[in-house]
Design a protein around this motif. Structure first.
Motif, PDB file in Angstrom:
ATOM      1  N   ARG A  56      23.464  44.749  61.761  1.00 39.60           N
ATOM      2  CA  ARG A  56      22.802  45.736  60.904  1.00 39.60           C
ATOM      3  C   ARG A  56      23.605  45.946  59.621  1.00 39.60           C
ATOM      4  NH1 ARG A  56      19.360  49.699  62.477  1.00 39.60           N
ATOM      5  NH2 ARG A  56      20.666  51.401  61.734  1.00 39.60           N
ATOM      6  N   ILE A  57      22.897  46.316  58.591  1.00 43.66           N
ATOM      7  CA  ILE A  57      23.541  46.557  57.296  1.00 43.66           C
ATOM      8  C   ILE A  57      23.436  48.042  56.974  1.00 43.66           C
ATOM      9  CG2 ILE A  57      23.480  46.034  54.824  1.00 43.66           C
ATOM     10  CD1 ILE A  57      22.181  43.330  55.580  1.00 43.66           C
ATOM     11  N   ALA A  58      24.589  48.668  56.767  1.00 41.29           N
ATOM     12  CA  ALA A  58      24.621  50.101  56.455  1.00 41.29           C
ATOM     13  C   ALA A  58      25.237  50.315  55.081  1.00 41.29           C
ATOM     14  CB  ALA A  58      25.448  50.840  57.506  1.00 41.29           C
ATOM     15  N   ILE A  59      24.606  51.185  54.297  1.00 38.77           N
ATOM     16  CA  ILE A  59      25.154  51.553  52.993  1.00 38.77           C
ATOM     17  C   ILE A  59      25.899  52.870  53.141  1.00 38.77           C
ATOM     18  CG2 ILE A  59      24.489  52.474  50.726  1.00 38.77           C
ATOM     19  CD1 ILE A  59      22.483  50.250  50.467  1.00 38.77           C
ATOM     20  N   TYR A  60      27.130  52.888  52.687  1.00 45.28           N
ATOM     21  CA  TYR A  60      27.952  54.105  52.682  1.00 45.28           C
ATOM     22  C   TYR A  60      28.139  54.557  51.237  1.00 45.28           C
ATOM     23  CZ  TYR A  60      29.585  53.426  57.537  1.00 45.28           C
ATOM     24  OH  TYR A  60      29.658  53.297  58.902  1.00 45.28           O
ATOM     25  N   ALA A  61      27.810  55.820  50.941  1.00 46.61           N
ATOM     26  CA  ALA A  61      28.036  56.322  49.582  1.00 46.61           C
ATOM     27  C   ALA A  61      28.137  57.839  49.591  1.00 46.61           C
ATOM     28  CB  ALA A  61      26.901  55.892  48.658  1.00 46.61           C
ATOM     29  N   ALA A  62      28.880  58.361  48.638  1.00 49.99           N
ATOM     30  CA  ALA A  62      28.901  59.804  48.371  1.00 49.99           C
ATOM     31  C   ALA A  62      28.196  60.000  47.036  1.00 49.99           C
ATOM     32  CB  ALA A  62      30.339  60.309  48.314  1.00 49.99           C
ATOM     33  N   VAL A  63      27.209  60.891  47.015  1.00 51.97           N
ATOM     34  CA  VAL A  63      26.291  60.993  45.874  1.00 51.97           C
ATOM     35  C   VAL A  63      26.134  62.452  45.448  1.00 51.97           C
ATOM     36  CG1 VAL A  63      23.994  60.355  45.047  1.00 51.97           C
ATOM     37  CG2 VAL A  63      25.014  59.061  46.922  1.00 51.97           C
ATOM     38  N   ALA A  64      26.330  62.716  44.162  1.00 47.78           N
ATOM     39  CA  ALA A  64      26.139  64.074  43.647  1.00 47.78           C
ATOM     40  C   ALA A  64      24.650  64.396  43.534  1.00 47.78           C
ATOM     41  CB  ALA A  64      26.812  64.207  42.278  1.00 47.78           C
ATOM     42  N   GLU A  65      24.349  65.674  43.286  1.00 49.62           N
ATOM     43  CA  GLU A  65      22.944  66.097  43.214  1.00 49.62           C
ATOM     44  C   GLU A  65      22.181  65.363  42.113  1.00 49.62           C
ATOM     45  OE1 GLU A  65      23.401  70.313  42.844  1.00 49.62           O
ATOM     46  OE2 GLU A  65      23.782  70.563  44.990  1.00 49.62           O
ATOM     47  N   ASN A  66      22.875  64.981  41.038  1.00 51.69           N
ATOM     48  CA  ASN A  66      22.225  64.240  39.953  1.00 51.69           C
ATOM     49  C   ASN A  66      22.381  62.724  40.112  1.00 51.69           C
ATOM     50  OD1 ASN A  66      24.964  64.453  39.494  1.00 51.69           O
ATOM     51  ND2 ASN A  66      24.796  64.551  37.276  1.00 51.69           N
ATOM     52  N   GLY A  67      22.775  62.270  41.287  1.00 53.60           N
ATOM     53  CA  GLY A  67      22.834  60.835  41.564  1.00 53.60           C
ATOM     54  C   GLY A  67      24.150  60.170  41.209  1.00 53.60           C
ATOM     55  N   VAL A  68      25.058  60.929  40.570  1.00 54.02           N
ATOM     56  CA  VAL A  68      26.326  60.318  40.122  1.00 54.02           C
ATOM     57  C   VAL A  68      27.210  59.951  41.320  1.00 54.02           C
ATOM     58  CG1 VAL A  68      28.532  60.864  38.991  1.00 54.02           C
ATOM     59  CG2 VAL A  68      26.367  61.297  37.811  1.00 54.02           C
ATOM     60  N   ILE A  69      27.814  58.752  41.212  1.00 53.66           N
ATOM     61  CA  ILE A  69      28.753  58.308  42.252  1.00 53.66           C
ATOM     62  C   ILE A  69      30.125  57.962  41.672  1.00 53.66           C
ATOM     63  CG2 ILE A  69      26.974  57.440  43.814  1.00 53.66           C
ATOM     64  CD1 ILE A  69      27.867  54.573  42.854  1.00 53.66           C
ATOM     65  N   GLY A  70      30.205  57.787  40.347  1.00 51.42           N
ATOM     66  CA  GLY A  70      31.483  57.356  39.789  1.00 51.42           C
ATOM     67  C   GLY A  70      31.636  57.708  38.324  1.00 51.42           C
ATOM     68  N   ARG A  71      32.896  57.730  37.890  1.00 52.00           N
ATOM     69  CA  ARG A  71      33.188  57.989  36.470  1.00 52.00           C
ATOM     70  C   ARG A  71      34.433  57.210  36.074  1.00 52.00           C
ATOM     71  NH1 ARG A  71      33.274  63.845  35.883  1.00 52.00           N
ATOM     72  NH2 ARG A  71      35.426  63.809  36.572  1.00 52.00           N
ATOM     73  N   GLU A  72      34.298  56.466  34.977  1.00 51.67           N
ATOM     74  CA  GLU A  72      35.424  55.710  34.407  1.00 51.67           C
ATOM     75  C   GLU A  72      36.165  54.903  35.473  1.00 51.67           C
ATOM     76  OE1 GLU A  72      37.679  58.644  32.295  1.00 51.67           O
ATOM     77  OE2 GLU A  72      36.117  58.903  30.783  1.00 51.67           O
ATOM     78  N   GLY A  73      35.400  54.241  36.324  1.00 54.69           N
ATOM     79  CA  GLY A  73      35.994  53.335  37.307  1.00 54.69           C
ATOM     80  C   GLY A  73      36.559  54.010  38.537  1.00 54.69           C
ATOM     81  N   GLY A  74      36.364  55.310  38.665  1.00 56.12           N
ATOM     82  CA  GLY A  74      36.891  56.004  39.841  1.00 56.12           C
ATOM     83  C   GLY A  74      35.892  57.001  40.387  1.00 56.12           C
ATOM     84  N   LEU A  75      36.338  57.781  41.350  1.00 55.41           N
ATOM     85  CA  LEU A  75      35.476  58.802  41.957  1.00 55.41           C
ATOM     86  C   LEU A  75      35.667  60.122  41.217  1.00 55.41           C
ATOM     87  CD1 LEU A  75      36.169  58.060  45.740  1.00 55.41           C
ATOM     88  CD2 LEU A  75      34.180  57.373  44.392  1.00 55.41           C
ATOM     89  N   PRO A  76      34.592  60.851  40.907  1.00 52.22           N
ATOM     90  CA  PRO A  76      34.716  62.074  40.117  1.00 52.22           C
ATOM     91  C   PRO A  76      34.934  63.320  40.969  1.00 52.22           C
ATOM     92  CG  PRO A  76      32.417  61.435  40.272  1.00 52.22           C
ATOM     93  CD  PRO A  76      33.189  60.450  41.097  1.00 52.22           C
TER      94      PRO A  76
END
Ligand SMILES: NC(=O)c1ccc[n+]([C@@H]2O[C@H](COP(=O)([O-])OP(=O)(O)OC[C@H]3O[C@@H](n4cnc5c(N)ncnc54)[C@H](OP(=O)(O)O)[C@@H]3O)[C@@H](O)[C@H]2O)c1
Length: 182
Positions: A2-22
């Protein structure tokens, strides 16, 4: 596998900033570590380069780059998502206890992997965040939320979160590009 996607997502969809986590989400990092441990993890070259310590230990690290000469010490490098999934399946079958292929980002890879994934393991971050990288929209017609858990902000967390697992309602897209069934 099975393929699972792991992500942390802000309310506006943002996941990253300037190459890192915000954000700083220690509780989520622990959950991520426990969930991905012992499994193959697949990531884009930029996400690989964002890890302060790499490879992530205890997991088969697979990095995708279009650069055929790219080298990532401690990881396997492939030049397409398709090759990453083929390699992860082949090697994952020989890894004791491996349960799923974990797609761990970033935005470019999530966009391509959405149609292939069987499930999404999303940490919804209770904040609107400035950033330059976003997660694709989760279409409720295609994805069913099967569980969720509110996680209050701990001492080492910048935000409260909600951890939710989604299952695809139909079959994922196949290798010939036939779209995901609903
Ligand atoms: N919140 C979260 O859960 C989370 C998780 C992971 C990452 N992130 C964040 O997301 C950001 C990085 O995401 P991103 O979208 O900028 O980059 P990315 O998806 O990590 O990596 C993009 C790179 O992957 C390679 N690539 C992408 N598609 C390819 C394909 N079809 N074939 C071959 N190579 C391919 C290319 O590498 P080359 O340029 O070498 O060819 C491309 O530049 C960072 O800010 C990171 O912190 C957040």
């Amino acid at each position: 596998m099975r393929i699972a996607i792991y992500a942390a997502v802000a309310e506006n969809g943002v996941i990253g900033r300037e190459g890192g986590l915000p954000w700083r989400l220690s509780s989520d990092m622990k959950r991520f570590k426990a969930g991905t441990m012992g499994n193959p993890i697949v990531m884009g070259r930029k996400t690989w380069e964002s890890f302060p310590k790499r490879p992530l230990p205890g997991r088969l690290n697979i990095v995708i780059s279009r650069d055929q000469t790219y080298q990532a010490e401690g990881a396997e490098v492939v030049t397409s998502l398709k090759d990453a999934l083929t390699l992860a399946t082949a090697k994952g079958r020989c890894m004791a206890g491996a349960e799923e292929i974990c797609i761990v980002g970033g935005g470019e890879i999530y966009r391509q992997a959405m149609e292939k994934a069987d499930c999404l393991k999303l940490t919804h971050v209770f904040a609107t965040i400035d950033g330059d990288t976003v997660f694709p929209k989760v279409d409720p017609v295609a994805w069913l939320e099967i569980s969720s858990e509110d996680v209050p902000a701990g001492e080492k967390d910048s935000h409260a979160t909600r951890y939710a697992v989604y299952e695809r309602r139909g079959k994922p897209a196949n290798d010939n590009g036939v779209p995901a069934a609903r």
